[in-house]
Design an enzyme around this catalytic site. Structure first.
Site, PDB file in Angstrom:
ATOM      1  CG  ASP A   1      -2.012   1.057   1.316  1.00  0.00           C
ATOM      2  OD1 ASP A   1      -2.000   2.090   0.602  1.00  0.00           O
ATOM      3  OD2 ASP A   1      -3.018   0.756   1.937  1.00  0.00           O
ATOM      4  CG  HIS A   2       3.046   4.085  -3.116  1.00  0.00           C
ATOM      5  ND1 HIS A   2       4.167   4.300  -2.287  1.00  0.00           N
ATOM      6  CD2 HIS A   2       3.569   4.527  -4.377  1.00  0.00           C
ATOM      7  CE1 HIS A   2       4.959   4.899  -2.918  1.00  0.00           C
ATOM      8  NE2 HIS A   2       4.765   4.727  -4.144  1.00  0.00           N
ATOM      9  NE  ARG A   3      -4.153   3.694   1.105  1.00  0.00           N
ATOM     10  CZ  ARG A   3      -5.280   3.270   1.619  1.00  0.00           C
ATOM     11  NH1 ARG A   3      -6.393   3.896   1.843  1.00  0.00           N
ATOM     12  NH2 ARG A   3      -5.477   2.049   2.013  1.00  0.00           N
TER      13      ARG A   3
END
Length: 423
Positions: free
Chosen positions: A393-395
């Protein structure tokens, strides 16, 4: 006297399920806690135990029926004065602390199993609320145990339930909805077709993966581990695992490696709470294992992997895989994962992009190892190479952290004595 046994509360807002198998017959002597039916819900296939003792006089359901909570299943002749005990099926493991009391220091920059919002991680519990309030919560799909009551003693009102539901809908609206897709053409105009209904497991898999794809900005990175020495070590020590009743598979070893990796990189053992703009760091270490079954993909969880040695993990993994393929696992067995492993090495392929299993934030994909010519100290040698794919998850996780995490895993597999003999 004659009494009816009805389908008990299944927890997790599950209202019904499909009867997979009836485990008793008319005339059987039934005892409390004896399984009476196998029920397929959108979580898994579970055994429903009896809450009463007596002789079965009538069976009110059959294989393929859809049964709702509270619907009669059996008629039972009991001894005078005997009353059925009300039970709630536990669908989650014992409570675990989602957020540490002292949040570990996150790096510079500091997921998915099965709902549009993070799956509940607390077991069913008694909360102060009127029956009408509970009924409203069930009808609109709200877990009443998650509602904050504002009445005396924390009593939950109808307004509290409505406010909680509104908050959930607002948080969902902030994320793009999974596309249902364009209407399908009439395929029969081109030839003969057949249709069959999706199983509950396939339905929830489709919904979760669509939700994950639509709401999680995912990145996948690739690397390779030289496991030549590891394979020699695995064959040498495999007999110890066999003597203990297990098999020292690459997956068992990777589980142990990830247990150490999650301690070194705590942002991978986390979940993101968008509604409250927080990151939840988990102090426990549970690894989900994607298992291919004739009924669909299931992800049982191996718990506390950082506290078990490699032999214990090998034995537990074998037992869990068999239990999963026999459809003997329940929702509690698939809850509470820190990270997931998807190993398709036995089926082939050189790489793939696994989808994060929310509310986790990362998943490790393992493809088939192969012998490749590799230069070692200037000399060309045949080496066993394992391809790895890391989706995250790049968040929560930046690309640099993803690269560092995957390289750490590769280094640990290349030098197994760094972590494999811990615990």
């Amino acid at each position: 006297m004659s009494t009816e046994f009805t389908l008990p509360d299944l927890g997790e807002n599950i209202e019904s399920g499909d009867v997979v198998n009836v485990l008793v017959a008319i005339g059987d002597t039934l005892v409390e806690d004896q399984p009476v039916i196998e029920l397929e819900t959108d979580k898994a296939v579970i055994e429903v135990p009896s809450s009463v003792t007596g002789t079965i006089t009538e069976i009110l359901v059959q294989q393929g029926d859809t049964v709702a909570v509270g619907q009669p299943i059996l008629k039972i002749e009991t001894e005078a004065g005997a009353e059925p005990t009300e039970k709630v099926l536990a669908t989650e493991p014992a409570p675990v602390a989602e957020a540490p009391k002292e949040k570990p220091a996150a790096p510079a920059a500091p997921a998915p199993a099965p709902t549009p919002t993070p799956a509940a991680t607390t077991p069913t519990k008694l909360v102060p609320a009127a029956p009408s309030t509970r009924r409203l919560a069930r009808e609109i799909g709200v877990d009443i145990a998650q509602v904050q009551g504002t009445g005396p003693g924390g009593r939950i009102s109808i307004d509290n339930v409505k406010a909680h539901s509104k908050k959930l809908h607002e948080s969902r609206a902030a994320a793009p909805a999974a596309a249902i897709g364009a209407p399908l053409p009439d395929f029969s105009q081109w030839g003969e077709i057949s249709r069959e209904p999706m199983s509950k497991v396939r339905q929830i898999t489709a919904a979760r993966l669509a939700q994950a794809w639509a709401t999680i900005p995912m990145v996948t990175q690739f690397d390779k581990a030289d496991t030549t020495d590891l394979e020699k070590w695995r064959k040498e020590y495999g007999k110890k695992a066999e003597a203990a009743g297990g098999k020292l598979t690459p997956t068992a070893i990777i589980i142990k490696v990830l247990g150490a990796a999650l301690k070194a990189f705590p942002q991978f053992n986390a979940s993101i709470d968008i509604a409250n703009q927080e990151i939840i760091y988990k102090l426990y270490c549970n690894i989900g294992i994607a298992v291919d079954t004739p009924h669909g993909l299931l992800v049982p969880v191996v718990r506390d992997v950082d506290q078990k040695n490699i032999i214990e993990l090998a034995v537990e993994l074998g037992e869990m895989a068999q239990k999963t393929r026999e459809r003997k696992i329940g929702p509690a067995d698939m809850a509470g994962g820190s990270m997931t492993i998807s190993n398709v090495g036995s089926m082939g392929g050189t790489a793939f992009t696994p989808i994060v299993n929310p509310p986790e934030v990362a998943i490790l994909g393992v493809a088939r190892s192969s012998v490749e010519p590799t230069y070692v100290d200037g000399e060309l040698q045949p080496r066993t190479i394992m391809p790895l794919s890391l989706s995250y998850d790049h968040r929560v996780i930046d690309g640099a952290d993803g690269a560092r995490f995957l390289r750490w895993v590769c280094a640990a597999l290349e030098n197994p004595f760094v972590v494999l003999l811990e615990g």
